[in-house]
Structures are given as C-alpha cells and as structure tokens.
Write a protein that holds these residues in place. Sequence first.
Motif, short mmCIF file in Angstrom:
data_model
loop_
_atom_site.label_atom_id
_atom_site.label_comp_id
_atom_site.label_asym_id
_atom_site.label_seq_id
_atom_site.Cartn_x
_atom_site.Cartn_y
_atom_site.Cartn_z
N SER A 1 20.45 111.09 137.12
CA SER A 1 20.90 111.31 135.74
C SER A 1 20.42 110.20 134.81
O SER A 1 20.12 110.46 133.65
N ALA B 1 18.59 111.57 131.80
CA ALA B 1 19.35 111.56 130.55
C ALA B 1 19.73 110.15 130.08
O ALA B 1 20.50 110.02 129.13
N LYS C 1 23.85 107.47 129.29
CA LYS C 1 24.95 108.43 129.17
C LYS C 1 24.97 109.42 130.33
O LYS C 1 26.04 109.85 130.77
N GLY C 2 23.81 109.76 130.84
CA GLY C 2 23.75 110.64 132.01
C GLY C 2 24.30 109.96 133.25
O GLY C 2 25.04 110.55 134.02
N THR D 1 30.82 112.99 123.49
CA THR D 1 29.65 112.18 123.17
C THR D 1 29.65 110.87 123.96
O THR D 1 28.72 110.09 123.85
N ASN E 1 26.88 112.25 129.05
CA ASN E 1 26.14 113.51 129.06
C ASN E 1 26.96 114.57 129.81
O ASN E 1 27.14 114.47 131.02
#
Length: 145
Positions: free
Chosen positions: A27, A31, A34-35, A94, A97
Amino acid sequence: MPSNDVRTLLQAAVPTAVAGAVAAAISAGVAGGKGALGAVVAAIVVILFMGIGLGVLQRTARSLPQLFQAMGLMLYTTQLLLLFIFVAAFKNTTMFNPKAFAITLVATTLVWIGAQARAHMKAKILYVEPESDKAEKPENAGSKS
C-alpha cells in the motif's frame, strides 16, 4: 488463558500481522503513506476483533460446551458484520486510503481464518479424558459367590 488457547492465538495472530506488514508495504508503494496507514489500521482492527472473538469462544467452550458451535457461528457472523461496518464507516475518510484499508481488512481476515483453521487442525486436543494408571479398577459384582 490455557497454553493451548494462547498457542492458537499466536498461530493466528502472527501470520495476520505478517500479512498486514506485507499489505502496508504494498500500500505504501501504491498509495503512499496514507495507504500504508490504512493497511496498518486494518490489520490492527482484524487482530483485535478476531483475537477478542477467539477469547470469547474459548471461554464459552469451557463454561457452556453445549453452546460452542452456535456461539462460534454467531461470533463469526457478528465479526464479519462489524468489519463491514468498519469499511462503510471509513469509506470517505481522508485520514488514510480507504481502498487500501478495505483490501487489507479482507485479506487479513482471510489470513486469520485460514491460520486459525490450521492451528485447530494441528492442535492435539483431547476429546476423551485419558484413564489414570492409578485409578482403582471396579470390582466385578457378578463374580462374588
């Protein structure tokens, strides 16, 4: 918790944590930060939910063995429902992710279930109380004259 329960918990939690770490790394690459955060949160949620569920199930097995199977089915249904609620609640967040969160939640749940099933299959749990060597043998009442 008896040692067998702790062993089952460890045999399920460790592969789930490893799967969570792998998901966090993937992740993070896909991403970003945040992922990775979403994947870590998902792995922690799964380990907590499933770990608490395993504890409740083992306690039920000791105190009310006749309810073990029904309790297990109800517990897994409730856990999966709560995990779906978590996915729905954090769908538009927010902070991390949500897609990485949801995919990791599903993946680590499947890893936990598979690891727990493997742990139970490999566990040497007695289902019959072994006879004691020092136990007195009952007398044969029919042989007295």
